[in-house]
Design an enzyme around this catalytic site. Structure first.
Site, PDB file in Angstrom:
ATOM      1  N   TYR A  57       9.135  -4.773   7.726  1.00  0.00           N
ATOM      2  CA  TYR A  57       9.772  -3.609   7.123  1.00  0.00           C
ATOM      3  C   TYR A  57      11.239  -3.911   6.824  1.00  0.00           C
ATOM      4  O   TYR A  57      12.103  -3.883   7.707  1.00  0.00           O
ATOM      5  CB  TYR A  57       9.670  -2.398   8.058  1.00  0.00           C
ATOM      6  CG  TYR A  57       8.255  -1.980   8.386  1.00  0.00           C
ATOM      7  CD1 TYR A  57       7.174  -2.408   7.626  1.00  0.00           C
ATOM      8  CD2 TYR A  57       7.993  -1.150   9.473  1.00  0.00           C
ATOM      9  CE1 TYR A  57       5.879  -2.016   7.936  1.00  0.00           C
ATOM     10  CE2 TYR A  57       6.695  -0.742   9.774  1.00  0.00           C
ATOM     11  CZ  TYR A  57       5.648  -1.189   9.009  1.00  0.00           C
ATOM     12  OH  TYR A  57       4.366  -0.805   9.320  1.00  0.00           O
ATOM     13  N   GLN A 192      -4.007   0.494  15.334  1.00  0.00           N
ATOM     14  CA  GLN A 192      -3.271   1.307  14.363  1.00  0.00           C
ATOM     15  C   GLN A 192      -3.977   1.199  13.021  1.00  0.00           C
ATOM     16  O   GLN A 192      -4.129   0.113  12.473  1.00  0.00           O
ATOM     17  CB  GLN A 192      -1.812   0.842  14.247  1.00  0.00           C
ATOM     18  CG  GLN A 192      -1.013   1.715  13.304  1.00  0.00           C
ATOM     19  CD  GLN A 192       0.470   1.394  13.252  1.00  0.00           C
ATOM     20  OE1 GLN A 192       1.087   1.489  12.198  1.00  0.00           O
ATOM     21  NE2 GLN A 192       1.049   1.013  14.382  1.00  0.00           N
ATOM     22  N   TYR A 220      -1.729   5.870  10.794  1.00  0.00           N
ATOM     23  CA  TYR A 220      -0.619   5.724   9.846  1.00  0.00           C
ATOM     24  C   TYR A 220      -1.027   6.262   8.471  1.00  0.00           C
ATOM     25  O   TYR A 220      -2.203   6.451   8.186  1.00  0.00           O
ATOM     26  CB  TYR A 220      -0.109   4.287   9.769  1.00  0.00           C
ATOM     27  CG  TYR A 220      -0.966   3.258   9.058  1.00  0.00           C
ATOM     28  CD1 TYR A 220      -0.955   3.151   7.668  1.00  0.00           C
ATOM     29  CD2 TYR A 220      -1.730   2.338   9.773  1.00  0.00           C
ATOM     30  CE1 TYR A 220      -1.698   2.185   7.015  1.00  0.00           C
ATOM     31  CE2 TYR A 220      -2.474   1.358   9.129  1.00  0.00           C
ATOM     32  CZ  TYR A 220      -2.456   1.288   7.751  1.00  0.00           C
ATOM     33  OH  TYR A 220      -3.201   0.320   7.099  1.00  0.00           O
ATOM     34  N   LEU A 223       0.139  11.292   5.502  1.00  0.00           N
ATOM     35  CA  LEU A 223       0.523  12.017   4.294  1.00  0.00           C
ATOM     36  C   LEU A 223       0.238  11.207   3.034  1.00  0.00           C
ATOM     37  O   LEU A 223       0.645  11.586   1.942  1.00  0.00           O
ATOM     38  CB  LEU A 223       2.011  12.386   4.345  1.00  0.00           C
ATOM     39  CG  LEU A 223       2.423  13.380   5.427  1.00  0.00           C
ATOM     40  CD1 LEU A 223       3.936  13.488   5.501  1.00  0.00           C
ATOM     41  CD2 LEU A 223       1.799  14.741   5.169  1.00  0.00           C
ATOM     42  N   ARG A 244       4.674   2.924  -4.326  1.00  0.00           N
ATOM     43  CA  ARG A 244       3.793   4.077  -4.472  1.00  0.00           C
ATOM     44  C   ARG A 244       3.406   4.348  -5.925  1.00  0.00           C
ATOM     45  O   ARG A 244       2.440   5.064  -6.184  1.00  0.00           O
ATOM     46  CB  ARG A 244       4.437   5.311  -3.841  1.00  0.00           C
ATOM     47  CG  ARG A 244       4.498   5.236  -2.333  1.00  0.00           C
ATOM     48  CD  ARG A 244       5.275   6.376  -1.736  1.00  0.00           C
ATOM     49  NE  ARG A 244       6.681   6.320  -2.088  1.00  0.00           N
ATOM     50  CZ  ARG A 244       7.581   7.246  -1.764  1.00  0.00           C
ATOM     51  NH1 ARG A 244       7.194   8.306  -1.087  1.00  0.00           N
ATOM     52  NH2 ARG A 244       8.853   7.110  -2.110  1.00  0.00           N
ATOM     53  N   ARG A 296      13.368   9.528   5.969  1.00  0.00           N
ATOM     54  CA  ARG A 296      14.488   8.742   5.464  1.00  0.00           C
ATOM     55  C   ARG A 296      15.828   9.432   5.687  1.00  0.00           C
ATOM     56  O   ARG A 296      16.872   8.913   5.321  1.00  0.00           O
ATOM     57  CB  ARG A 296      14.272   8.445   3.990  1.00  0.00           C
ATOM     58  CG  ARG A 296      12.928   7.769   3.746  1.00  0.00           C
ATOM     59  CD  ARG A 296      12.703   7.400   2.306  1.00  0.00           C
ATOM     60  NE  ARG A 296      13.555   6.290   1.891  1.00  0.00           N
ATOM     61  CZ  ARG A 296      13.345   5.575   0.797  1.00  0.00           C
ATOM     62  NH1 ARG A 296      12.324   5.848   0.019  1.00  0.00           N
ATOM     63  NH2 ARG A 296      14.153   4.604   0.469  1.00  0.00           N
TER      64      ARG A 296
END
Length: 328
Positions: A57, A192, A220, A223, A244, A296
């Site tokens: 990440y 996960q 995970y 949404l 996305r 964020r």
């Protein structure tokens, strides 16, 4: 906030966990440092004591921001969940399984799945340094590596537990066969996996197995990376380097809109948002231990934490279930 025991471990994790993929910036259109740190602080202040990250990440940035955010705080009251097994810096020397190219704007950054014993140990040491801690509460294999024997990876995790560098070991994105094979070498704490109203595949075989074997499930993308908030149907524009743009294409927008149209009045009746309702629904599903929710900035983090304040009746759960069934 609720705190839930993870599998066979002594770890008690917050049901809503701070997912730190987006704050790394990479594949998310960048990030703002102070907003990211503020999101972590707000999460902790509102009972979200568990933070999930990975070296991939932001290519280490997410870990560094977390390390900076928790510096000076009581480490025993914060649970750090980290990962390993995605290599982007060439240190694998071509070994492992090519995954994808994380580069953008003409820059190539090949990412490999690589879970050899040596690489596991190397990544843990690097992660500890970036996080500014001397142990990781839960270390997870990020993605299965078909080029490394499962028992080799699991033996490395056992060693790290014995050394006290990690308190528990888990995996991510493991299928049923892989979970069974890993069991021959290690007692896993968790798996996960992706799970949402639009993606319930794990209910078929993974959930029954993990319940039977006392393995926690960390959900995970509840949404679907923001799609289930509904805001992306209201003239929200993503940056060109936001992954996305392609990810959302796998879903039928009309079906998603139909689901959201049923969730919206229910959320309004509870004076909450669709996103909060979806998060709360996810925490109530059979076999789900904790749910990752990214944020964020501080406002998003607070909204995520407050989703646990929502009460959903049996009748309302049935209404939601019927809406989901129609979509799927």
């Amino acid at each position: 906030m609720e705190y839930r025991k993870l599998g066979n471990t002594a770890l008690n994790l917050s049901a809503i966990t701070h997912g730190a993929f987006a704050i790394g910036g990479t594949m998310w259109g960048g990030n703002e440092k102070q907003d990211s740190i503020g999101a972590i602080h707000a999460s902790i202040d509102h009972g979200v004591t568990t933070i999930d990250t990975a070296p991939f990440y932001g290519f280490g940035l997410s870990e560094e921001l977390i390390g900076e955010a928790i510096k000076g705080k009581d480490r025993t009251k914060i649970q750090l969940l980290n990962k390993f097994g995605l290599v982007w810096d060439g240190s694998n020397n071509g070994k492992g399984e090519f995954f994808f190219d994380a580069g953008a704007d003409g820059k190539s950054i090949p990412v490999y799945k690589y879970a050899s014993k040596a690489n596991v140990i190397k990544e843990v040491e690097e992660g500890l340094k970036r996080l500014g801690t001397d142990y990781i509460d839960l270390l997870q294999l990020h993605w299965p590596d078909e080029t490394t024997a499962i028992d080799e990876t699991m033996e490395a995790l056992n060693l790290l537990v014995q050394q006290g560098k990690i308190l528990a070991a888990g995996v991510s994105n493991y299928n049923l066969a892989q979970l069974k094979e890993a069991k021959q070498t290690i007692i896993l704490a968790s798996n996960q996996v992706s799970y949402s109203m639009l993606n319930r595949a794990i209910e078929e075989t993974i959930i029954p197995y993990t319940l039977e074997n006392n393995i926690g499930i960390i959900a995970y993308s509840p949404l679907e990376r923001g799609l289930l908030t509904g805001k992306y149907f209201k003239d929200v524009r993503l940056k060109s380097n936001d992954h996305r743009n392609g990810y959302f294409g796998q879903f039928d927008p009309e079906k998603v809109k139909a689901l959201i149209s049923i969730l919206e009045p229910l959320a309004e009746s509870k004076n909450t948002t669709v996103a909060q309702l979806v998060l709360r629904w996810t925490t109530l599903q059979k076999g789900i231990t904790i749910v990752l929710a990214g944020s964020r900035n501080a406002a998003q983090a607070i909204d995520n934490a407050k989703s646990m304040d929502i009460s959903i009746s049996a009748n309302e759960l049935d209404i939601i279930h019927q809406a989901i069934k129609a979509v799927n």
